[in-house]
Every structure is written in C-alpha cells, then in structure tokens.
Motif scaffolding. Structure first.
Motif, PDB file in Angstrom:
ATOM      1  N   GLU A 224       0.828  -1.210   0.000  1.00  0.00           N
ATOM      2  CA  GLU A 224       0.000   0.000   0.000  1.00  0.00           C
ATOM      3  C   GLU A 224       0.862   1.259   0.000  1.00  0.00           C
ATOM      4  OE1 GLU A 224      -3.217  -0.122  -0.368  1.00  0.00           O
ATOM      5  OE2 GLU A 224      -3.149  -2.324  -0.399  1.00  0.00           O
ATOM      6  N   VAL A 225       2.106   1.159   0.469  1.00  0.00           N
ATOM      7  CA  VAL A 225       3.034   2.295   0.492  1.00  0.00           C
ATOM      8  C   VAL A 225       4.239   1.899  -0.350  1.00  0.00           C
ATOM      9  CG1 VAL A 225       4.346   3.885   1.931  1.00  0.00           C
ATOM     10  CG2 VAL A 225       2.254   2.829   2.826  1.00  0.00           C
ATOM     11  N   PRO A 226       4.305   2.350  -1.611  1.00  0.00           N
ATOM     12  CA  PRO A 226       5.351   1.865  -2.524  1.00  0.00           C
ATOM     13  C   PRO A 226       6.763   2.016  -1.996  1.00  0.00           C
ATOM     14  CG  PRO A 226       3.679   3.056  -3.749  1.00  0.00           C
ATOM     15  CD  PRO A 226       3.352   3.238  -2.296  1.00  0.00           C
TER      16      PRO A 226
ATOM     17  N   ASP B  40       0.828  -1.067  -7.716  1.00  0.00           N
ATOM     18  CA  ASP B  40       0.017  -0.275  -8.638  1.00  0.00           C
ATOM     19  C   ASP B  40       0.911   0.753  -9.339  1.00  0.00           C
ATOM     20  OD1 ASP B  40      -1.821   1.208 -10.003  1.00  0.00           O
ATOM     21  OD2 ASP B  40      -3.195   1.486  -8.309  1.00  0.00           O
ATOM     22  N   PRO B  41       1.056   0.677 -10.675  1.00  0.00           N
ATOM     23  CA  PRO B  41       1.925   1.640 -11.376  1.00  0.00           C
ATOM     24  C   PRO B  41       1.510   3.086 -11.156  1.00  0.00           C
ATOM     25  CG  PRO B  41       1.296  -0.175 -12.820  1.00  0.00           C
ATOM     26  CD  PRO B  41       0.458  -0.297 -11.584  1.00  0.00           C
ATOM     27  N   ASP B  42       0.222   3.326 -10.930  1.00  0.00           N
ATOM     28  CA  ASP B  42      -0.243   4.702 -10.738  1.00  0.00           C
ATOM     29  C   ASP B  42       0.271   5.299  -9.435  1.00  0.00           C
ATOM     30  OD1 ASP B  42      -1.594   4.552 -13.130  1.00  0.00           O
ATOM     31  OD2 ASP B  42      -3.466   3.867 -12.207  1.00  0.00           O
ATOM     32  N   ASP B  43       0.653   4.455  -8.497  1.00  0.00           N
ATOM     33  CA  ASP B  43       1.146   4.945  -7.203  1.00  0.00           C
ATOM     34  C   ASP B  43       2.647   5.185  -7.204  1.00  0.00           C
ATOM     35  OD1 ASP B  43      -1.423   4.789  -6.233  1.00  0.00           O
ATOM     36  OD2 ASP B  43      -1.152   2.799  -5.335  1.00  0.00           O
ATOM     37  N   LEU B  44       3.328   4.861  -8.303  1.00  0.00           N
ATOM     38  CA  LEU B  44       4.784   4.953  -8.345  1.00  0.00           C
ATOM     39  C   LEU B  44       5.217   6.284  -8.954  1.00  0.00           C
ATOM     40  CD1 LEU B  44       5.668   1.364  -9.637  1.00  0.00           C
ATOM     41  CD2 LEU B  44       5.693   2.163  -7.278  1.00  0.00           C
ATOM     42  N   SER B  45       6.173   6.926  -8.309  1.00  0.00           N
ATOM     43  CA  SER B  45       6.782   8.125  -8.873  1.00  0.00           C
ATOM     44  C   SER B  45       7.883   7.717  -9.844  1.00  0.00           C
ATOM     45  CB  SER B  45       7.370   8.992  -7.761  1.00  0.00           C
ATOM     46  OG  SER B  45       8.452   8.315  -7.128  1.00  0.00           O
ATOM     47  N   GLY B  46       8.496   8.711 -10.496  1.00  0.00           N
ATOM     48  CA  GLY B  46       9.593   8.402 -11.407  1.00  0.00           C
ATOM     49  C   GLY B  46      10.749   7.717 -10.713  1.00  0.00           C
ATOM     50  N   ASP B  47      11.109   8.205  -9.523  1.00  0.00           N
ATOM     51  CA  ASP B  47      12.191   7.584  -8.755  1.00  0.00           C
ATOM     52  C   ASP B  47      11.815   6.180  -8.310  1.00  0.00           C
ATOM     53  OD1 ASP B  47      13.865   9.722  -9.043  1.00  0.00           O
ATOM     54  OD2 ASP B  47      13.291  10.658  -7.127  1.00  0.00           O
ATOM     55  N   ASP B  48      10.525   5.995  -7.974  1.00  0.00           N
ATOM     56  CA  ASP B  48      10.074   4.669  -7.565  1.00  0.00           C
ATOM     57  C   ASP B  48      10.212   3.671  -8.721  1.00  0.00           C
ATOM     58  OD1 ASP B  48       9.442   5.612  -5.065  1.00  0.00           O
ATOM     59  OD2 ASP B  48       7.319   5.910  -5.507  1.00  0.00           O
TER      60      ASP B  48
END
Length: 556
Positions: free
Chosen positions: A330-332, A394-402
C-alpha cells in the motif's frame, strides 16, 4: 550350512538387482536429467499430458520414486500445482509396470552383451553423455543377470517342503499376502523386484494365482509407502501432499482389487493362461484402472489434500522470502525497501555458492558440489517471489524515482539469479568433469582459479554494498574488475595453445577445461557487474547503451 549359503546367495543377487536398478537410474538422470525435468515441466499444462509425461519418464528411469522426487521438488518450489503433479504420479505408476512386461520374457541371454557394451562406452569414450549411457547398459545387464540367477536359485527354495508349507499357509489369506508384498517392496525399495519374484513363484506353481495377485497388490502399496516414510517434506505437511496423495490412491485401489480378487483371477486366466504373463498383466491392469478411476477426480481430491495438509510456514526455509510484507504494498516506498532487503539475500546465497565452488574445486568433493548446486534453487525461488511482489504494485502509485528503483531491484535480482545459473549449470559441471576424466590441473592453474573465485566473492559483496549506496566511485571500481577476468582469459588462451603443441592429450584436456572454467568465472563476473554497477554508470552517462546490449548477449 547349505541353507545359509543359499540365503547369502539370495541376498547377494537381490542386492545386485537393486544396484543394477540404481545404475540405470543414475545413468539416465546424469545423461538426460535436465531434459527429463524439462519434459515434465512442459507437459504440466493439463492432466492428460501430465499423465503421459509421468508414464514416459518413469519408463525411462525405471523408478516411480525418482519421478516422484522430481515432482515433489516442483510442488515444493511452487512451480506446479498439485493436480497435474498427481496426474504425473498416476502415469508414473503405470510406467513402472512396463519394465516388468519386458522382463516377463526370457531376455537374460543379452545380459553379457549389455555389460560388455556398457563397459566399453564407460571406459573408452570421452563424451560425458556416452559415458553415462555406459552406466545404463551396465545396470541393465546386471539386472538381467541378477534376475536370471534369482529365478534359478528360487527353484531350490520352491521345492523345499518348509517353504511350500509357509506359502500354502498364507496363500488362502489375501490380506496376509498383501502385507508380505508391501513389506518386501518397502524393504527392497523396488516393487519391480517383488513383482518379478512373484512371477517366478507363480510360474513354478509355488503360489496360486489369487495369492500371486495379492502379492502384486502389496508390492504396489509398498512402493508408495517408501516416499512417504523416507521422502522429502520435513515438518511441512504441504510438502507431503503428493506422496500421501499417491499412497491413498494405491490404498483405495488395493482395497477395491481385494474385493474383486476372485473375478479378477478368472478374467486373467481367460485372457492369459500362462501364469508369468498373467501376473505381469494384472500388475499393469491394476495401475491402469486406478489411473482411469482417479484422473477425473483429481480436482476435488487435490482440494481435499490441501485442506487436510495445509501449508506450514518455516521461518528457517531459505527459499521463503522474509521481508516481502503484502501489507507494505500500500506504500510503494516501503514495499521497495522490503524488496531491496530481500534482494540482498540473493547476494548472500551467490557468495555462498562461490565459496562452495571454491572448496569443491580445491578438494574435489562431489557431495559439496551437489550441495552447492542445490543452492541455485534458493536464488530461483527468491527471484520469483521478488518479481511477483513488485509486479503487484500499482503503477499509478509509483513516482519516477520509484519506477527507477523498482527496475534496479529487478535488474539486480535477475542478474544474480543468472550468475547462480552459470555456477550451477556450467562451472560446477566443468569441475565435476575433471574428476570424471581424472584430469590434473597444474598448481599454477588451480591457484589462479581459486584466486579468481575469491575475487568474485569480493565483487559480490561490493555489488551488494553498491546496490544500497549507489556510489559512483564503487561502481567504476566494480566495472573495472572485468578487465582482470578478460586478461586472465587471454593469458590462459595463449598458454592453452602452447600446451596443444606439446602433443600430450592429458595436458591439453586439462588446459581446455581450465580455460572453460575461466570463461565461466568471467561470465559470472559479468552478471555481478551488470547487477549493481551498470545501473549507476548508466544514470551518470558513463555507460553506452550498446555496451549493455553487448553484455546481455555475450556476457562481456
């Protein structure tokens, strides 16, 4: 005194039969082990093909136990579901009857020829596969020779009044015959041997057909008991689902066959009046009927086994992930940290494999080589678990760095897993080949190999540190390690050509094997560098995309 000598002869021929079976199994596994595992792996898409694969592989291995061990490994690693695994075992039970069908005919005359051919292949051919097939032919010859002598020896026992009185007292009690057959198969670890002995007793009239059939049922039951008692599984009941499920199908089949023993006796007598062939046919028919009865019921049967034998997590199991908390997804950023911690375990396992390879190369310990190769399963399991964990984010929850960090974790784990495959499939088999061929490395070559393995172990530790710190200077130092391996290969190639000119075949073969090992180490190092150094250097612009592509294809 004569009776005691006969007992020793009987035990010796049984031991020779079992040793011949062992040679056939090990020879086939060494020659085609990877191929047989691949056949099973590809055929597990539906129960019909799984059944046929189990039948075919067991007919080659001549052991349903060996097939069961391969399938147990697949099931324990989570690579195959229980339903197709049970289908494979039903096929394996049929496959193990085929050798009985062949040996029910008198083929003992070919035993000396098989042994002669096997010895010639074993001693005079340089090909490893031909060498292993030589073991197979020797084993087949020993089996036929032992069976011929056993049948000849049993004739004296069968004519003994005490032996016939004993058989007569139990021949009227089918359950007692089943128990005797089961104990004999469990004690000898071979249902084939018990069924063949039963065929001999039936052919000479020592036991009536009904008693012979009951002994065959017991042999089938005993061969299913052995994997449950002695097979892998430990304290986790889930790992015993396959062996227990196979035993239960045998128990159900034996119970039904006992109830129908009298009509079965009449049917077999009508089909085949010869007692020897009747026993062999009953053995095959029993397993075919059990397979036909259980194949349609495997889905509910598998669910029942899973309910009765639930998974038990073992914290000490090295193949199980320790840090992949499902709630952390839930917390990438937390999930990526957990995946990174799990990825570091692959570095520890790979370092352990290199340490094992170093000691195995130094001492020539075959058992240590096998143990070291077994650690590759840990790498495979952890890599699979990490990939499955990360792909559920979830790809939508990922930032560029993630996303960048996720790709770096995947690249790190996959490259280390590939490095482990090189150690498992290339490096250690090459080291074992030296022992098989009796080759001796020069002291300088052995010292060089051990020093390079030590260097790779240090590189693994550097890669693990770099994976966490992402330090550019450490990345450059790790990438430069490839130069040392490349220079060592260049020197070894020049020395190898000089040794070829010497005209000594043993020296040339040892030198070629030394060069193969150097190339294996170079490839392992390439994967280590690609795992941790390349992502950092690529981000700073110090690594060309073409270099990455070249490394991926050539391991440079």
């Amino acid at each position: 005194m004569a009776f005691a000598i006969s007992l020793v002869d009987l035990a010796g021929y049984i031991a020779l039969l079992l040793w011949g079976t062992h040679m056939v199994q090990t020879g086939v596994q060494r020659a085609f082990g990877a191929g047989l595992r691949a056949v099973l792996g590809k055929a597990l898409q539906d129960r019909g093909r799984a059944f046929l694969a189990g039948l075919g592989v067991t007919a080659v291995l001549q052991s349903s136990t060996a097939t069961g061990l391969m399938m147990s490994g697949f099931v324990a690693d989570g690579l195959v579901a229980l339903i197709p695994a049970l289908a494979v075992m039903l096929g394996a039970n049929v496959g193990t009857t085929l050798i009985v069908q062949v040996l029910s005919f008198d083929v003992s005359a070919v035993a000396p020829g098989l042994i002669l051919l096997g010895v010639m292949m074993f001693r005079r051919h340089s090909s490893t596969r031909v060498h292993d097939l030589g073991r197979v032919f020797i084993g087949l010859g020993l089996m036929l020779l032992a069976l011929h002598q056993l049948l000849h020896l049993l004739e004296s026992f069968e004519d003994a009044p005490g032996f016939r009185l004993l058989l007569g007292s139990v021949s009227t009690v089918p359950f007692a015959n089943v128990l005797i057959g089961a104990v004999a198969a469990w004690a000898t670890h071979s249902s084939v041997a018990v069924v063949l002995l039963t065929m001999s007793l039936a052919a000479n009239g020592a036991v009536p057909p009904a008693a012979a059939f009951a002994l065959v049922l017991g042999a089938n039951l005993g061969s299913a008991v052995t994997p449950v008692v002695e097979g892998p599984g430990g304290d986790d009941p889930a790992h015993r689902r396959l062996s227990i499920g196979n035993l239960v199908t045998r128990l159900a089949g034996v119970a039904a066959a006992l109830a129908l023993l009298e009509p079965a006796e009449g049917l077999m007598a009508a089909v085949e009046p010869d007692a020897t062939r009747a026993v062999a046919n009953f053995h095959t028919l029993f397993n075919l009927v059990v397979a036909a009865a259980f194949l349609p019921l495997l889905s509910p049967y598998a669910r029942l086994l899973e309910r009765l034998l639930p998974d038990r997590a073992d914290p000490a199991d090295p193949t199980r992930p320790r840090y992949l908390d499902p709630a952390a997804r839930e917390v990438p950023i937390v999930a990526l940290g957990a995946a990174a911690r799990e990825a570091l375990r692959l570095a520890d396992v790979l370092a352990g494999m290199l340490d094992g390879a170093r000691e195995a190369l130094r001492s020539g310990d075959r058992r240590l080589m096998a143990e070291t190769r077994g650690r590759d399963d840990i790498l495979d399991s952890l890599n699979t678990a990490i990939k499955a964990y990360l792909t559920r984010l979830d790809p939508d929850d990922l930032s560029g760095d993630d996303e960048r960090r996720l790709n770096e974790i995947l690249q790190f784990t996959m490259n280390l897993e590939q490095a482990g495959d090189v150690v498992d499939l290339n490096l250690l088999p090459h080291a074992a080949k030296r022992l098989e061929r009796g080759l001796v490395f020069e002291d300088r070559d052995r010292a060089e190999l051990i020093a390079l393995i030590d260097r790779l172990s240090a590189n693994v530790r550097t890669a693990a540190s770099l994976f966490m710190t992402e330090d550019v200077r450490a990345a450059r130092l790790l990438a430069e390690e490839k130069v040392a391996l490349r220079e060592a290969e260049t020197r070894a190639t020049a020395v190898h050509f000089d040794r070829l000119r010497s005209g000594r075949p043993d020296v040339a073969q040892a030198s070629a094997l030394h060069l193969d090992l150097l190339r294996d180490l170079k490839l392992v190092n390439s994967y280590i560098v690609a795992a941790a150094a390349y992502p950092v250097l690529q981000r700073t612009g110090e690594l060309l995309p073409s270099r990455l592509a070249d490394d991926a294809h050539h391991g440079e």
